[in-house]
Design a protein around this motif. Structure first.
Motif, PDB file in Angstrom:
ATOM      1  N   TRP A 150     -11.515  67.603  -5.981  1.00 14.04           N
ATOM      2  CA  TRP A 150     -10.094  67.259  -6.192  1.00 14.04           C
ATOM      3  C   TRP A 150      -9.945  65.767  -6.510  1.00 14.04           C
ATOM      4  O   TRP A 150      -9.266  65.375  -7.460  1.00 14.04           O
ATOM      5  N   VAL A 151     -10.633  64.933  -5.743  1.00 14.72           N
ATOM      6  CA  VAL A 151     -10.524  63.474  -5.946  1.00 14.72           C
ATOM      7  C   VAL A 151     -11.172  63.086  -7.284  1.00 14.72           C
ATOM      8  O   VAL A 151     -10.583  62.330  -8.070  1.00 14.72           O
ATOM      9  N   ILE A 152     -12.345  63.646  -7.579  1.00 12.25           N
ATOM     10  CA  ILE A 152     -13.032  63.268  -8.824  1.00 12.25           C
ATOM     11  C   ILE A 152     -12.224  63.733 -10.044  1.00 12.25           C
ATOM     12  O   ILE A 152     -12.069  62.993 -11.021  1.00 12.25           O
ATOM     13  N   TRP A 153     -11.700  64.959  -9.984  1.00 13.46           N
ATOM     14  CA  TRP A 153     -10.921  65.504 -11.108  1.00 13.46           C
ATOM     15  C   TRP A 153      -9.716  64.603 -11.387  1.00 13.46           C
ATOM     16  O   TRP A 153      -9.445  64.229 -12.530  1.00 13.46           O
ATOM     17  N   ASN A 154      -9.013  64.219 -10.307  1.00  5.17           N
ATOM     18  CA  ASN A 154      -7.835  63.352 -10.481  1.00  5.17           C
ATOM     19  C   ASN A 154      -8.228  61.953 -10.942  1.00  5.17           C
ATOM     20  O   ASN A 154      -7.597  61.393 -11.845  1.00  5.17           O
ATOM     21  N   LEU A 155      -9.286  61.404 -10.335  1.00  3.01           N
ATOM     22  CA  LEU A 155      -9.715  60.040 -10.698  1.00  3.01           C
ATOM     23  C   LEU A 155     -10.106  59.943 -12.169  1.00  3.01           C
ATOM     24  O   LEU A 155      -9.853  58.937 -12.832  1.00  3.01           O
ATOM     25  N   THR A 156     -10.741  60.996 -12.670  1.00  5.89           N
ATOM     26  CA  THR A 156     -11.275  60.936 -14.038  1.00  5.89           C
ATOM     27  C   THR A 156     -10.280  61.452 -15.086  1.00  5.89           C
ATOM     28  O   THR A 156     -10.664  61.703 -16.224  1.00  5.89           O
ATOM     29  N   GLY A 157      -9.024  61.614 -14.688  1.00  7.20           N
ATOM     30  CA  GLY A 157      -8.010  61.932 -15.696  1.00  7.20           C
ATOM     31  C   GLY A 157      -7.158  63.152 -15.429  1.00  7.20           C
ATOM     32  O   GLY A 157      -6.183  63.394 -16.137  1.00  7.20           O
ATOM     33  N   GLY A 158      -7.515  63.985 -14.454  1.00  5.36           N
ATOM     34  CA  GLY A 158      -6.707  65.163 -14.122  1.00  5.36           C
ATOM     35  C   GLY A 158      -6.483  66.052 -15.334  1.00  5.36           C
ATOM     36  O   GLY A 158      -7.440  66.425 -16.030  1.00  5.36           O
ATOM     37  N   THR A 159      -5.227  66.364 -15.620  1.00  8.56           N
ATOM     38  CA  THR A 159      -4.926  67.270 -16.744  1.00  8.56           C
ATOM     39  C   THR A 159      -5.342  66.660 -18.084  1.00  8.56           C
ATOM     40  O   THR A 159      -5.461  67.362 -19.079  1.00  8.56           O
ATOM     41  N   GLU A 160      -5.586  65.345 -18.081  1.00  4.56           N
ATOM     42  CA  GLU A 160      -6.021  64.668 -19.323  1.00  4.56           C
ATOM     43  C   GLU A 160      -7.539  64.521 -19.331  1.00  4.56           C
ATOM     44  O   GLU A 160      -8.065  63.403 -19.396  1.00  4.56           O
ATOM     45  N   GLY A 161      -8.260  65.604 -19.154  1.00  6.79           N
ATOM     46  CA  GLY A 161      -9.726  65.551 -19.302  1.00  6.79           C
ATOM     47  C   GLY A 161     -10.504  65.267 -18.040  1.00  6.79           C
ATOM     48  O   GLY A 161     -11.677  64.861 -18.110  1.00  6.79           O
ATOM     49  N   GLY A 162      -9.882  65.468 -16.863  1.00  4.25           N
ATOM     50  CA  GLY A 162     -10.610  65.260 -15.609  1.00  4.25           C
ATOM     51  C   GLY A 162     -11.845  66.142 -15.531  1.00  4.25           C
ATOM     52  O   GLY A 162     -11.825  67.280 -16.020  1.00  4.25           O
ATOM     53  N   VAL A 163     -12.932  65.627 -14.934  1.00  2.00           N
ATOM     54  CA  VAL A 163     -14.153  66.446 -14.850  1.00  2.00           C
ATOM     55  C   VAL A 163     -14.125  67.288 -13.579  1.00  2.00           C
ATOM     56  O   VAL A 163     -13.720  66.810 -12.514  1.00  2.00           O
ATOM     57  N   HIS A 164     -14.533  68.556 -13.741  1.00  2.00           N
ATOM     58  CA  HIS A 164     -14.482  69.504 -12.630  1.00  2.00           C
ATOM     59  C   HIS A 164     -15.896  69.724 -12.114  1.00  2.00           C
ATOM     60  O   HIS A 164     -16.634  70.561 -12.637  1.00  2.00           O
ATOM     61  N   VAL A 165     -16.281  68.924 -11.121  1.00  2.00           N
ATOM     62  CA  VAL A 165     -17.654  68.974 -10.602  1.00  2.00           C
ATOM     63  C   VAL A 165     -17.620  68.957  -9.076  1.00  2.00           C
ATOM     64  O   VAL A 165     -16.610  68.610  -8.461  1.00  2.00           O
ATOM     65  N   THR A 166     -18.746  69.329  -8.490  1.00  2.00           N
ATOM     66  CA  THR A 166     -18.970  69.111  -7.064  1.00  2.00           C
ATOM     67  C   THR A 166     -20.426  68.714  -6.936  1.00  2.00           C
ATOM     68  O   THR A 166     -21.182  68.801  -7.911  1.00  2.00           O
ATOM     69  N   ASP A 167     -20.836  68.246  -5.751  1.00  2.00           N
ATOM     70  CA  ASP A 167     -22.258  67.913  -5.618  1.00  2.00           C
ATOM     71  C   ASP A 167     -22.936  68.977  -4.767  1.00  2.00           C
ATOM     72  O   ASP A 167     -22.272  69.793  -4.116  1.00  2.00           O
ATOM     73  N   VAL A 168     -24.259  68.940  -4.752  1.00  2.00           N
ATOM     74  CA  VAL A 168     -25.036  69.967  -4.039  1.00  2.00           C
ATOM     75  C   VAL A 168     -24.724  70.025  -2.548  1.00  2.00           C
ATOM     76  O   VAL A 168     -24.770  71.099  -1.956  1.00  2.00           O
ATOM     77  N   THR A 169     -24.408  68.882  -1.940  1.00  2.00           N
ATOM     78  CA  THR A 169     -24.152  68.917  -0.483  1.00  2.00           C
ATOM     79  C   THR A 169     -22.857  69.659  -0.199  1.00  2.00           C
ATOM     80  O   THR A 169     -22.789  70.483   0.711  1.00  2.00           O
ATOM     81  N   ASN A 170     -21.823  69.369  -0.983  1.00  2.00           N
ATOM     82  CA  ASN A 170     -20.556  70.077  -0.785  1.00  2.00           C
ATOM     83  C   ASN A 170     -20.680  71.552  -1.157  1.00  2.00           C
ATOM     84  O   ASN A 170     -20.151  72.419  -0.467  1.00  2.00           O
ATOM     85  N   ALA A 171     -21.387  71.815  -2.266  1.00  2.00           N
ATOM     86  CA  ALA A 171     -21.555  73.212  -2.688  1.00  2.00           C
ATOM     87  C   ALA A 171     -22.312  74.015  -1.636  1.00  2.00           C
ATOM     88  O   ALA A 171     -22.075  75.213  -1.458  1.00  2.00           O
ATOM     89  N   SER A 172     -23.205  73.320  -0.893  1.00  2.00           N
ATOM     90  CA  SER A 172     -24.008  74.039   0.111  1.00  2.00           C
ATOM     91  C   SER A 172     -23.181  74.445   1.327  1.00  2.00           C
ATOM     92  O   SER A 172     -23.694  75.079   2.240  1.00  2.00           O
ATOM     93  N   ARG A 173     -21.886  74.103   1.345  1.00  2.00           N
ATOM     94  CA  ARG A 173     -21.012  74.463   2.460  1.00  2.00           C
ATOM     95  C   ARG A 173     -20.020  75.567   2.093  1.00  2.00           C
ATOM     96  O   ARG A 173     -19.054  75.788   2.806  1.00  2.00           O
ATOM     97  N   THR A 174     -20.229  76.208   0.959  1.00  2.00           N
ATOM     98  CA  THR A 174     -19.243  77.185   0.488  1.00  2.00           C
ATOM     99  C   THR A 174     -19.597  78.617   0.866  1.00  2.00           C
ATOM    100  O   THR A 174     -18.739  79.491   0.773  1.00  2.00           O
ATOM    101  N   LEU A 175     -20.848  78.879   1.217  1.00  2.00           N
ATOM    102  CA  LEU A 175     -21.373  80.252   1.363  1.00  2.00           C
ATOM    103  C   LEU A 175     -21.535  80.912   0.001  1.00  2.00           C
ATOM    104  O   LEU A 175     -21.767  82.103  -0.084  1.00  2.00           O
TER     105      LEU A 175
END
Ligand SMILES: Nc1ncnc2c1ncn2[C@@H]1O[C@H](COP(=O)(O)OP(=O)(O)O)[C@@H](O)[C@H]1O
Ligand SMILES: O=P(O)(O)OC[C@H](O)CO
Length: 508
Positions: free
Chosen positions: A173-198
């Motif tokens: 959420w923070v990265i998407w907004n920081l990098t532009g949100g609706t104007e081209g924000g990048v939709h990423v997560t890192d491996v540590t956060n992804a490893s908490r999703t099940l």
């Protein structure tokens, strides 16, 4: 203003935490140049439910970034990279066309998906989740929260399947907004956060198609999984416009990184809202047979991922907050030490704060809080002492499990987080663990870890050895308790834990 001895360039680290968001500017020696912080509302719509307003959080993040830059007296040109760290598992879905969240974020402590997890356990099997994701099937993790939102927000599933909806933990959420949100924000997560999703396969580091199908979650909502230290994009607006966004780590993994636990067997424990102990287990995941989680510690660029064993405790600092806000027994968190120090011991009382069920090593969502051993002798000071002891005993249970799973005996524990300013708690911890407890100079290890990872990604620091040189001991507590008393007290604690189990019946 910047310290007279501090010259740029700098790294900015944003910590989007459970109770607040903060931004810290660090110099090359890992010293803090400035800090800005803002709390956000905790929303409790029903017993066991905890939510955050993600729009408020993004506004606060922007405010603290601006605040820390102004306090440091610097500009974007002085900042080489931005690192992100965040409360983990807290789950948000938002509309990629409008940037609007479709619902409040569901916080990691929230237990609304208990019944769903039980159903998934019956249909898919607990073992399958443990084997592929390293996690037990529990309401703590993000995947079931995504499923709950898709099932309960009207029309959401269709919008998600059409590709209009994005899922993310707070890093995304923070990265998407920081990098532009609706104007081209990048939709990423890192491996540590992804490893908490099940939802991420711990062995391939990719979303697991079979698990997604069994959870009925469309792949279209998922962010791209990246390493913890690489440039994801650049900040589009605000005081740091143009600065690369170069790291993301869940806050507990960031603390592991900030405590420079880069070698196998090194461990840290962070004492905040909850408490989380992580031990670096090297480049192969270690299965837990004693109630711990297998998780990703960090991954630097295209290097191999480093894994960790984790013991998660849901309620520690938040019990102190509860004593202050709900019970009114203290006026500030720090006051618990004065109150608890006014008596010699717990007066026979044991407080097991199973407010969100019990996490490690039990993973019992049917448990609820208990104060055991009450007699008329017990005063509020004894309860205050039992509150602090609860944090120390819960840590002891985790270290016992770590030793069993990893074969590594604890020789000392590196600690950090807000509760470590409590000397009585730190002494009690050393006593109950029968091991020294050490705190580094920079107690803000979570932000420091995010800064370190971002700095490595842009070449601000050459390698992890350079980071180790920054770690300095500030305080140490050594055990003073005799073994008989420790064993006797531990037995009573374990008896109190038993009393919490089975409180919630299935139909509730
Ligand atoms: N002196 C203290 N004694 C005990 N608990 C404390 C003390 N100071 C702060 N806390 C607790 O520590 C937590 C804040 O620590 P912090 O690391 O900022 O948490 P988080 O990052 O989870 O928001 C709060 O839950 C608070 O109750
Ligand atoms: O925000 P904190 O420090 O309470 O950490 C929360 C954890 O990441 C939850 O898993």
């Amino acid at each position: 203003m910047t310290d007279a001895h501090t010259t740029g360039p700098f790294i900015a680290a944003i910590d989007q935490g459970t109770t607040s968001s903060r931004c810290i500017i660090f110099d090359k020696d890992g010293r803090i140049v400035s800090v800005d912080q803002k709390e956000h509302e905790q929303i409790f719509p029903k017993p066991g439910w905890v939510e955050h307003n993600a729009t408020e959080i993004w506004e606060n993040v922007q405010e603290v970034v601006a605040g820390s830059v102004v306090k440091a007296g610097i500009t974007a040109a002085d900042v080489k990279a931005i690192g992100i760290t965040n409360q983990r598992e807290t789950t948000l879905l938002w509309d990629k066309n409008t940037g609007e969240p479709v619902h409040n974020a569901i916080v990691w402590q929230d237990t609304r998906t208990d019944a769903l997890c039980k159903e998934l356990g019956r249909n898919v099997g607990q073992d399958r989740f443990r084997r592929e994701t390293g996690l037990p099937l529990a309401s703590y993790f993000a995947g079931p929260k995504v499923r709950w939102l898709l099932d309960n927000v009207e029309g959401l599933r269709e919008r998600a399947e059409r590709g209009d909806i994005l899922f993310g933990t707070m890093d995304s959420w923070v990265i998407w907004n920081l990098t532009g949100g609706t104007e081209g924000g990048v939709h990423v997560t890192d491996v540590t956060n992804a490893s908490r999703t099940l939802l991420m396969n711990l062995h391939t580091m990719a979303w697991d198609d079979k698990i997604l199908a069994s959870m009925d979650i469309p792949a279209a909502v998922l962010p791209e999984i990246r390493s913890s230290a690489e440039v994801y994009g650049t900040a589009k607006d605000g005081v740091l416009a143009g600065v690369p966004v170069a790291s993301a780590l869940g806050d507990q993994q960031a603390a592991l990184f900030g405590q420079t636990c880069f070698s196998e067997g090194e461990a840290k424990s962070t004492y905040g809202t909850g408490t989380f102990m992580l031990m670096n287990t090297g480049e192969t995941p270690v299965n837990s047979y004693n109630g711990l989680l297998t998780t990703v510690g960090y991954r630097i660029g295209d290097q191999k991922p480093v894994y960790a064993l984790e013991g998660s405790i849901a309620v520690t600092g938040s019990l102190v907050q509860w004593m202050r806000d709900q019970m009114g027994l203290i006026n500030s968190a720090a006051e618990i030490e004065t109150l608890a120090s006014s008596v010699e011991d717990n007066g026979g009382a044991y407080f097991v704060p199973a407010f969100s069920g019990l996490f490690a090593p039990y993973w019992r969502s049917d448990a609820r809080g208990v104060i055991a051993g009450l007699t008329r002798y017990v005063t509020k000071a004894h309860i205050a002492r039992a509150v602090l002891e609860a944090t120390a005993w819960q840590t002891r249970e985790i270290t016992d499990a770590m030793t069993k799973d990893s074969g590594v005996e604890l020789t000392a524990l590196k600690v950090d987080g807000g509760m470590t300013s409590n000397n009585l708690l730190m002494q009690t911890l050393a006593d109950f663990l029968d091991a020294p407890v050490v705190r580094p100079m920079v107690a803000e290890t979570t932000c420091l870890g995010a800064a370190y990872a971002a700095g490595l990604a842009v070449g601000f620091w050459p390698d992890t050895d350079a980071l180790r040189a920054n770690w300095r001991r500030a305080a140490e507590w050594t055990p003073r308790m005799d073994a008989d008393s420790r064993d006797r007290e531990y037995k009573s604690w374990l008896k109190a834990v038993e009393r919490t189990m089975g409180w919630i019946e299935d139909e509730e």
